[in-house]
Design a protein around this motif. Structure first.
Motif, PDB file in Angstrom:
ATOM      1  N   ARG A 197       0.843  -1.195   0.000  1.00 15.21           N
ATOM      2  CA  ARG A 197       0.000   0.000   0.000  1.00 15.21           C
ATOM      3  C   ARG A 197       0.884   1.253   0.000  1.00 15.21           C
ATOM      4  N   GLY A 198       1.998   1.204   0.752  1.00 10.52           N
ATOM      5  CA  GLY A 198       2.949   2.308   0.730  1.00 10.52           C
ATOM      6  C   GLY A 198       3.528   2.517  -0.656  1.00 10.52           C
ATOM      7  N   VAL A 199       3.819   1.412  -1.359  1.00  9.18           N
ATOM      8  CA  VAL A 199       4.311   1.507  -2.737  1.00  9.18           C
ATOM      9  C   VAL A 199       3.263   2.176  -3.623  1.00  9.18           C
ATOM     10  N   ASP A 200       2.015   1.737  -3.493  1.00  4.74           N
ATOM     11  CA  ASP A 200       0.931   2.291  -4.305  1.00  4.74           C
ATOM     12  C   ASP A 200       0.681   3.752  -3.990  1.00  4.74           C
ATOM     13  N   LYS A 201       0.730   4.123  -2.704  1.00  2.00           N
ATOM     14  CA  LYS A 201       0.441   5.500  -2.294  1.00  2.00           C
ATOM     15  C   LYS A 201       1.673   6.390  -2.337  1.00  2.00           C
ATOM     16  N   ARG A 202       2.832   5.806  -2.664  1.00  2.00           N
ATOM     17  CA  ARG A 202       4.083   6.550  -2.833  1.00  2.00           C
ATOM     18  C   ARG A 202       4.552   7.217  -1.549  1.00  2.00           C
ATOM     19  N   THR A 203       4.454   6.489  -0.431  1.00  2.00           N
ATOM     20  CA  THR A 203       4.965   7.026   0.825  1.00  2.00           C
ATOM     21  C   THR A 203       5.379   5.899   1.770  1.00  2.00           C
ATOM     22  N   ALA A 204       6.569   6.038   2.371  1.00  3.09           N
ATOM     23  CA  ALA A 204       7.050   5.080   3.359  1.00  3.09           C
ATOM     24  C   ALA A 204       6.473   5.364   4.741  1.00  3.09           C
ATOM     25  N   LYS A 205       5.685   6.444   4.852  1.00  5.55           N
ATOM     26  CA  LYS A 205       5.067   6.809   6.125  1.00  5.55           C
ATOM     27  C   LYS A 205       3.615   6.340   6.199  1.00  5.55           C
ATOM     28  N   GLU A 206       3.240   5.424   5.319  1.00  4.62           N
ATOM     29  CA  GLU A 206       1.882   4.881   5.320  1.00  4.62           C
ATOM     30  C   GLU A 206       1.544   4.336   6.712  1.00  4.62           C
ATOM     31  N   ALA A 207       0.318   4.590   7.168  1.00  8.53           N
ATOM     32  CA  ALA A 207      -0.085   4.227   8.535  1.00  8.53           C
ATOM     33  C   ALA A 207       0.093   2.744   8.819  1.00  8.53           C
ATOM     34  N   GLY A 208      -0.194   1.882   7.837  1.00 10.60           N
ATOM     35  CA  GLY A 208      -0.069   0.447   8.054  1.00 10.60           C
ATOM     36  C   GLY A 208       1.365   0.004   8.287  1.00 10.60           C
ATOM     37  N   VAL A 209       2.322   0.662   7.648  1.00 11.67           N
ATOM     38  CA  VAL A 209       3.729   0.313   7.834  1.00 11.67           C
ATOM     39  C   VAL A 209       4.123   0.531   9.286  1.00 11.67           C
ATOM     40  N   VAL A 210       3.693   1.655   9.857  1.00 11.64           N
ATOM     41  CA  VAL A 210       4.014   1.963  11.251  1.00 11.64           C
ATOM     42  C   VAL A 210       3.246   1.055  12.203  1.00 11.64           C
ATOM     43  N   ALA A 211       2.005   0.701  11.836  1.00 10.91           N
ATOM     44  CA  ALA A 211       1.181  -0.128  12.718  1.00 10.91           C
ATOM     45  C   ALA A 211       1.695  -1.554  12.825  1.00 10.91           C
ATOM     46  N   TYR A 212       2.223  -2.105  11.720  1.00 13.82           N
ATOM     47  CA  TYR A 212       2.570  -3.525  11.685  1.00 13.82           C
ATOM     48  C   TYR A 212       4.066  -3.793  11.667  1.00 13.82           C
ATOM     49  N   ALA A 213       4.884  -2.794  11.971  1.00 13.98           N
ATOM     50  CA  ALA A 213       6.332  -2.992  11.972  1.00 13.98           C
ATOM     51  C   ALA A 213       6.970  -2.178  13.081  1.00 13.98           C
ATOM     52  N   THR A 214       8.138  -2.635  13.518  1.00 13.20           N
ATOM     53  CA  THR A 214       8.892  -1.938  14.546  1.00 13.20           C
ATOM     54  C   THR A 214      10.372  -2.256  14.373  1.00 13.20           C
ATOM     55  N   GLY A 215      11.234  -1.393  14.866  1.00 12.82           N
ATOM     56  CA  GLY A 215      12.671  -1.653  14.847  1.00 12.82           C
ATOM     57  C   GLY A 215      13.208  -1.952  13.462  1.00 12.82           C
ATOM     58  N   GLU A 216      13.956  -3.060  13.338  1.00 21.29           N
ATOM     59  CA  GLU A 216      14.537  -3.422  12.050  1.00 21.29           C
ATOM     60  C   GLU A 216      13.471  -3.761  11.019  1.00 21.29           C
ATOM     61  N   GLY A 217      12.341  -4.289  11.480  1.00 25.49           N
ATOM     62  CA  GLY A 217      11.247  -4.560  10.552  1.00 25.49           C
ATOM     63  C   GLY A 217      10.707  -3.296   9.919  1.00 25.49           C
ATOM     64  N   LEU A 218      10.627  -2.235  10.699  1.00 22.81           N
ATOM     65  CA  LEU A 218      10.163  -0.952  10.175  1.00 22.81           C
ATOM     66  C   LEU A 218      11.164  -0.387   9.172  1.00 22.81           C
ATOM     67  N   ARG A 219      12.445  -0.491   9.491  1.00 25.82           N
ATOM     68  CA  ARG A 219      13.464  -0.002   8.551  1.00 25.82           C
ATOM     69  C   ARG A 219      13.425  -0.796   7.247  1.00 25.82           C
ATOM     70  N   TYR A 220      13.233  -2.101   7.361  1.00 31.54           N
ATOM     71  CA  TYR A 220      13.129  -2.938   6.164  1.00 31.54           C
ATOM     72  C   TYR A 220      11.955  -2.480   5.294  1.00 31.54           C
ATOM     73  N   ALA A 221      10.802  -2.308   5.902  1.00 37.90           N
ATOM     74  CA  ALA A 221       9.608  -1.914   5.154  1.00 37.90           C
ATOM     75  C   ALA A 221       9.803  -0.563   4.481  1.00 37.90           C
TER      76      ALA A 221
END
Length: 222
Positions: free
Chosen positions: A101-125
């Protein structure tokens, strides 16, 4: 995302290669040890739980995981009987939905990325999303995830979700032109993931991806 070189876009291949190191490892023995990597680690961004495929009203506040019709993420796996492992598996799927969804919406700050990731997982996403954006691509096609297994840490706060991914029918698409960057089938279509999901203690059954280990060209997934 698809990691193999695209014959019509050498730059896409270079960005894809970057993603192999962004996750904290390609093959990494720490994920194969008896002790789950990241076990006991506490999560950093608590919010409410979401079941995959549910309506917008059932998702965490402000989080939309919907994707356009031409981005089809298939999770061809059976949920385990253990409630924690099932919830962790569900949110591992949500983690990938959020990335695309972040790819589609063109933003790495998409709410779902922050909701479902943390730490190294967040950096990966965020690294994945930004690589697609920087290259001027979105995604199209079907990305299939299958042969999933789970195992829990002794204290119940961490679950390893491992699975295969087949990107043979999943491609980059140029945002400006709409051109689909197709490739020939190969071993590079197959990846094996190990996602370390950690439970958010202050949320209702929400799990976040804290580490991502990727084995590329995974023959065991063919």
């Amino acid at each position: 995302m698809k990691r193999r070189a695209l014959s019509t876009a050498a730059a896409f291949a270079a960005a894809a290669a970057l993603l192999l190191t962004a996750c904290g490892g390609g093959n990494d023995g720490s994920a194969d040890s008896d002790e789950i990597a990241g076990a006991g680690r506490q999560s950093e961004q608590p919010s409410k739980s979401a079941e995959p495929g549910t309506s917008q009203e059932d998702r965490p506040d402000g989080v939309d995981l919907s994707l356009p019709e031409d981005i089809n993420l298939v999770f061809d796996w059976n949920r385990p009987e253990d409630a924690n492992e099932a919830a962790a598996m569900d949110d591992a799927a949500n983690f990938f939905r959020a990335i695309y969804r972040g790819v589609d919406k063109r933003t790495a700050k998409e709410a779902g990325v922050v909701a479902y990731a943390t730490g190294e997982g967040l950096r990966y996403a965020q690294t994945q999303v930004n690589a697609w954006i920087d290259g001027g691509w979105t995604a199209t096609g079907t990305l299939r995830h299958y042969d999933a297994t789970t195992r829990s840490a002794g204290d119940g706060t961490s679950v390893e979700v491992a699975f295969c991914a087949d990107s043979g029918k999943f491609f980059g698409k140029e945002v400006k032109t709409g051109k689909v960057l197709t490739t020939e089938p190969s071993i590079e279509d197959f990846d094996h993931y190990k996602i370390i999901m950690v439970k958010v203690p202050t949320a209702d059954a929400l799990w976040q991806a804290s580490k991502v280990f990727v084995e590329t060209k995974a023959a065991k997934c063919q």
